[in-house]
Design an enzyme around this catalytic site. Sequence first.
Site, PDB file in Angstrom:
ATOM      1  N   SER A 240       0.949  -1.565  -0.193  1.00 52.00           N
ATOM      2  CA  SER A 240      -0.037  -0.185  -0.208  1.00 52.00           C
ATOM      3  C   SER A 240       1.147   1.011  -0.135  1.00 52.00           C
ATOM      4  O   SER A 240       2.447   1.194   0.465  1.00 52.00           O
ATOM      5  CB  SER A 240      -0.606  -0.358   1.501  1.00 52.00           C
ATOM      6  OG  SER A 240      -2.008  -1.074   0.942  1.00 52.00           O
ATOM      7  N   ARG A 366      -3.036   6.050  11.774  1.00 56.14           N
ATOM      8  CA  ARG A 366      -1.667   5.569  11.276  1.00 56.14           C
ATOM      9  C   ARG A 366      -0.407   5.948  11.233  1.00 56.14           C
ATOM     10  O   ARG A 366       0.574   6.251  11.346  1.00 56.14           O
ATOM     11  CB  ARG A 366      -2.150   6.118   9.907  1.00 56.14           C
ATOM     12  CG  ARG A 366      -3.186   5.442   9.173  1.00 56.14           C
ATOM     13  CD  ARG A 366      -4.049   5.704   7.471  1.00 56.14           C
ATOM     14  NE  ARG A 366      -2.549   5.145   7.107  1.00 56.14           N
ATOM     15  CZ  ARG A 366      -1.306   6.070   6.496  1.00 56.14           C
ATOM     16  NH1 ARG A 366      -1.435   7.596   6.495  1.00 56.14           N
ATOM     17  NH2 ARG A 366      -0.190   5.655   5.476  1.00 56.14           N
ATOM     18  N   CYS A 397      -3.184   9.213  26.338  1.00 59.33           N
ATOM     19  CA  CYS A 397      -2.427   9.410  27.179  1.00 59.33           C
ATOM     20  C   CYS A 397      -1.334   8.353  27.259  1.00 59.33           C
ATOM     21  O   CYS A 397      -0.816   7.367  26.976  1.00 59.33           O
ATOM     22  CB  CYS A 397      -3.080   8.353  28.930  1.00 59.33           C
ATOM     23  SG  CYS A 397      -2.104   9.143  30.018  1.00 59.33           S
ATOM     24  N   GLU A 398      -0.919   9.263  25.628  1.00 62.98           N
ATOM     25  CA  GLU A 398       0.621   8.185  24.790  1.00 62.98           C
ATOM     26  C   GLU A 398       1.360   9.223  24.276  1.00 62.98           C
ATOM     27  O   GLU A 398       1.025  10.842  23.650  1.00 62.98           O
ATOM     28  CB  GLU A 398      -0.095   7.312  24.016  1.00 62.98           C
ATOM     29  CG  GLU A 398      -0.995   5.903  24.587  1.00 62.98           C
ATOM     30  CD  GLU A 398       0.086   5.269  24.539  1.00 62.98           C
ATOM     31  OE1 GLU A 398       1.345   5.273  24.405  1.00 62.98           O
ATOM     32  OE2 GLU A 398      -0.347   4.254  24.953  1.00 62.98           O
TER      33      GLU A 398
END
Length: 470
Positions: A240, A366, A397-398
């Site tokens: 892709s 993504r 929370c990242e």
Amino acid sequence: MDSPLAPQWLSHPQDTAALDHKIFSAGVARNSGEVTVQGLGVTELVERFGSPLWVMDENDFRSRARQYVDAFNTAFAPLCGGVDVFYASKALLTVQVAQWVKEEGLFMDTASGGELAIALRAGTDPAKIGLHGNNKSDDELQTAISKNIGRIVVDSLSELHRVEQLAEQLHLRANVMLRLTPGVDASTHEHIATAHEDQKFGLSMTPAPGEETSVAYQAVHFAAATKHIHLVGLHSHIGSQIFDSQGFETAATRMLEFIAVLDAESIQVAELDIGGGYGIAYTEADDPAGPEVIATNLARHIDAETARLGVDCPRISIEPGRSIAGPAGMTIYTVGTTKTVWVEHGGEHYPRRYVAVDGGMSDNPRPVLYDADYTAVLANRVSDVDPVFSRVVGKHCESGDIVVNTVYLPEDTNHGDLVVVPATGAYGHAMSSNYNMLTRPAIVAVKDGAAREIIRRETYADLFAREVDL
């Protein structure tokens, strides 16, 4: 001034209000400073449908779908009478999207029982549906066989044997296309490259050590011999977000050479699917080829190869998905907090502005999955303040919850402003989640200047709906 932290491809904008129409859908413009879709402003859309919000330019989606049908049929008509264009529905699928696809004359490519169910619910002719998947369940296969869909794309010898057994039990004949691995290393992220040997998809065309024939060869002979399988043809897919046409051409050559071997053994292969994965522009660095260019180049190559090999050109099919849905969509976010941090680089410190929005990796994973790049613009107004090097981040929370990694935005972009990220029509809704229990956005389709919800916004009640004994 350019930031030393910026990648080489990112230019310092002369006009932060400019819209790159290589990236945005055809219906997007600015009117009185505000970003609009077919004349509808982002402020009005958010007031009506909430934020964050996925917006699909339906006219643009339909136009891109027609371009593939027209371009490939024009290019391949002299070779094989035309092309079957399958929309790769994993990019974006709802019942209404499936109806757009049907109305524009495309076939439907599905990759699960759920996608197959939506295609059927939309009224798609089963003969125009394909079912992919490396690990299809018995229920999925039984549905596909009983509905007599046009092609079950078989991914392994064990699955092929199972399809034959299920078709026999149902007293039916299954339409099967065999997915082969042509051994092409596509120029894309390793997680979306699907034609090299060391991955989960497909039947290898290379014999294993000590074996005289490949599993692909064994599968073809089994499928051709059993009475409960109709061998529709062969399939390949190299990955892709591909810009380099050489990979498609190499794969086509290897598939046609294999077809020539089978032809010499009196096994006729009527159809060849050369997959999809055509890239789109997410940033100014991307320069995708249009359907006409892709179709012309592939037709020329396949014409030359069939002549060299002395075989008839099989019926060709393709599977665009991202290149139809992706540019037709955009996401509107509302800015919450902002801050500036100082980053060390080459012994010096330089500023990067963080702009936090009300969505993030739950509506577009993504960037965290593939290091995917996007761009963004201030959408509710035009600013005459200088642009500053920025990063648009989500509210999860990242620390990896990044929406747009590198972009120049006006320095006064602040709380309450609307920011638009284009080219999110593919793999946003399809890959969305409820991480941190965020509710998923609505999808709004805009057609001929009128907006309507095609997927409503989730509510907290939806989050509780699957809980037991509340």
